[in-house]
Design an enzyme around this catalytic site. Structure first.
Site, PDB file in Angstrom:
ATOM      1  N   ASP A 151       0.811  -1.211   0.000  1.00 37.66           N
ATOM      2  CA  ASP A 151       0.000   0.000   0.000  1.00 37.66           C
ATOM      3  C   ASP A 151       0.850   1.269   0.000  1.00 37.66           C
ATOM      4  OD1 ASP A 151       0.933  -0.244   2.668  1.00 37.66           O
ATOM      5  OD2 ASP A 151      -0.942  -1.154   3.313  1.00 37.66           O
ATOM      6  N   ASN A 197      -7.759  -3.562  14.536  1.00 33.80           N
ATOM      7  CA  ASN A 197      -9.131  -3.804  14.079  1.00 33.80           C
ATOM      8  C   ASN A 197      -9.215  -4.966  13.090  1.00 33.80           C
ATOM      9  OD1 ASN A 197      -7.982  -2.703  11.803  1.00 33.80           O
ATOM     10  ND2 ASN A 197      -9.399  -0.975  11.618  1.00 33.80           N
ATOM     11  N   HIS A 232      -7.374  -5.297  10.284  1.00 33.95           N
ATOM     12  CA  HIS A 232      -7.097  -4.989   8.876  1.00 33.95           C
ATOM     13  C   HIS A 232      -5.781  -5.613   8.419  1.00 33.95           C
ATOM     14  CE1 HIS A 232      -4.789  -1.145  10.101  1.00 33.95           C
ATOM     15  NE2 HIS A 232      -3.918  -1.869   9.428  1.00 33.95           N
ATOM     16  N   GLU A 269      -9.792  -2.247   5.455  1.00 38.85           N
ATOM     17  CA  GLU A 269     -10.431  -1.977   6.731  1.00 38.85           C
ATOM     18  C   GLU A 269     -11.679  -2.839   6.932  1.00 38.85           C
ATOM     19  OE1 GLU A 269      -8.778  -0.361   8.729  1.00 38.85           O
ATOM     20  OE2 GLU A 269      -7.898   1.468   7.941  1.00 38.85           O
TER      21      GLU A 269
END
Length: 241
Positions: free
Chosen positions: A67, A136, A138, A143
Site C-alpha cells: 500500500d 481492528n 485490517h 479496513e
C-alpha cells in the site's frame, strides 16, 4: 494456517527473515509482497544482516508493496516509498527497476490500481506476501467491512488506523485519510502468506483472525481460507489463543 509462537519481537523478526531468505535461495528471482509499519522493521534489519554477512542476493528479486498513502509524494518522509528505501532497499543490492510501490500521487487511480494488479500477474504472482495486522483486524489497508472480492483500490482509512498511525506523524491531523492498497483478492492470490504480529494490543485481532467466523468485519479472518499461511507471533500477541 500454521501458527508459530516465539518469545519476543527479535525472535519473530529473525524467524520471518529466515523464511524470506530461504525463498530467495530457492528461487533467486522470487517475487516478494512487502509490508510497512513498525512490525516488519526487525525483519528488514535481519535481511540486511543476511545480505552483509551471508551474501543473500537480492539482485533478481522483485518486490510489490502492499500500500501507499494517497496524496503523499514519494520523497515525503511519511511515504512508504521513503520507508522502504531508508529501512531496507538502499542497504541491499535490489535493483530499482524491480521495486514496485503504488503511486500515491496518481491522477488516474483506476488505471494505477489495474496496472499494479496486472504487473503482479505478469511477474508470475507473489511467492511470499508479508503482512502485519491492525488492532481492528485490517491487512494492508483493507479496513473492516471490506469487500473480499476487491483487488487493488483506493480505501478510506478507519479511525482506529489513523489513530494507530499517528505515532509516525507530528499529529493525528497530519495522517492521510485514504490510501491505495492491494485488495483482499490480490493478497489471497499470493502463493504463501507470512503474517507477523507482536504485543498484547494485537492479541484480540489475532484471536478473531484464527478462531472467529470469516467476516469482512475482521478482514484478516479470510486468511483461514488460504492454503499456505504462516502466522508468527510473540507470546503477548498469542495470549488469547
Amino acid at each position: 494456517m500454521k501458527i508459530v509462537t516465539v518469545n519476543d519481537y527479535d525472535e519473530m523478526s529473525k524467524f520471518a527473515a529466515k523464511i524470506i531468505a530461504s525463498q530467495i535461495i530457492l528461487k533467486e528471482n522470487s517475487v516478494l509482497g512487502l509490508a510497512t509499519g513498525g512490525t516488519p522493521l526487525g525483519m528488514y534489519k535481519e535481511l540486511i544482516n543476511l545480505y552483509n554477512k551471508e551474501n543473500l542476493n537480492f539482485s533478481k528479486v522483485q518486490t510489490f508493496n502492499l500500500d501507499e498513502y494517497y496524496g503523499v509524494s514519494d520523497d515525503n518522509p511519511q511515504s512508504y516509498h521513503y520507508y522502504m528505501k531508508n529501512n531496507f532497499f538502499k542497504f541491499t543490492n535490489i535493483k530499482n527497476e524491480n521495486i514496485n510501490i503504488l503511486d500515491g500521487t496518481t491522477s488516474d487511480i483506476e488505471n494505477e490500481c489495474k496496472s499494479y494488479d496486472n504487473k503482479i500477474l505478469s511477474s508470475g504472482g507473489i511467492d511470499i506476501q508479508v503482512l502485519g495486522i491492525g488492532e481492528n483486524g485490517h491487512i494492508g489497508f483493507n479496513e473492516p467491512d471490506i469487500n473480499f472480492e476487491a483487488k487493488t483500490h483506493l480505501v478510506k482509512l478507519d479511525e482506529k488506523t489513523i489513530e494507530a498511525n499517528s505515532r509516525f506523524f507530528n499529529s493525528k491531523n497530519e495522517v492521510p485519510t485514504s490510501a491505495l492498497s492491494m485488495g483482499i483478492k490480490t493478497i489471497m492470490q499470493s502463493k504463501k502468506i507470512l503474517l507477523l504480529a507482536n504485543g498484547e494490543k494485537k492479541a484480540e485481532a489475532i484471536f478473531k483472525m484464527v478462531n472467529g467466523k470469516i467476516s469482512p468485519e475482521v478482514p484478516a479472518s479470510i486468511l483461514q481460507l488460504h492454503n499456505d499461511t504462516t502466522i508468527i507471533i510473540d507470546k503477548a500477541a498469542a495470549k488469547m489463543l
